[in-house]
Motif scaffolding. Structure first.
Motif, PDB file in Angstrom:
ATOM      1  N   UNK A  37       0.930  -1.098  -0.020  1.00  0.00           N
ATOM      2  CA  UNK A  37       0.027  -0.101   0.214  1.00  0.00           C
ATOM      3  C   UNK A  37       0.774   1.341  -0.102  1.00  0.00           C
ATOM      4  N   UNK A  38       2.080   1.154  -0.563  1.00  0.00           N
ATOM      5  CA  UNK A  38       2.942   2.385  -0.598  1.00  0.00           C
ATOM      6  C   UNK A  38       3.031   2.845  -2.081  1.00  0.00           C
ATOM      7  N   UNK A  39       2.767   4.399  -2.170  1.00  0.00           N
ATOM      8  CA  UNK A  39       2.799   4.742  -3.113  1.00  0.00           C
ATOM      9  C   UNK A  39       4.404   5.688  -3.380  1.00  0.00           C
ATOM     10  N   UNK A  49       9.466  10.745   2.809  1.00  0.00           N
ATOM     11  CA  UNK A  49      10.642  10.096   3.753  1.00  0.00           C
ATOM     12  C   UNK A  49      12.165  10.694   3.433  1.00  0.00           C
ATOM     13  N   UNK A  50      12.169  11.181   2.160  1.00  0.00           N
ATOM     14  CA  UNK A  50      13.549  11.357   1.819  1.00  0.00           C
ATOM     15  C   UNK A  50      14.066  10.315   1.177  1.00  0.00           C
TER      16      UNK A  50
END
Length: 72
Positions: free
Chosen positions: A47-49, A56-57
């Motif tokens: 679920x991370x785009x 988050x850099x």
């Protein structure tokens, strides 16, 4: 103890510009398909785009890319 590989399949849209005069996908575009698919893997599995990592850099870098072709 060996870990089981994680299998992931993702279809990509082959663009007209990706096709050479012999009607084959030009091999220069294969890594592009792989790099696009890695973000789809992260999105579908966790679920991370991509913008999540940007906030988050964090960034992804390809140190080495190797494709071994086989004759059809």
């Amino acid at each position: 103890m060996s870990k089981k590989p994680v299998l992931f399949s993702h279809g990509v849209q082959v663009r007209f510009s990706d096709i050479d005069r012999y009607q084959h996908v030009n091999t220069v575009y294969y890594p592009d398909y792989v790099f696009t698919s890695r973000f789809e893997f992260l999105r579908k599995r966790f679920g991370l785009a991509p913008d999540h990592f940007e906030r988050l850099g964090m960034a992804f870098y390809t140190i080495r890319s190797e494709i071994q072709y086989r004759r059809a």
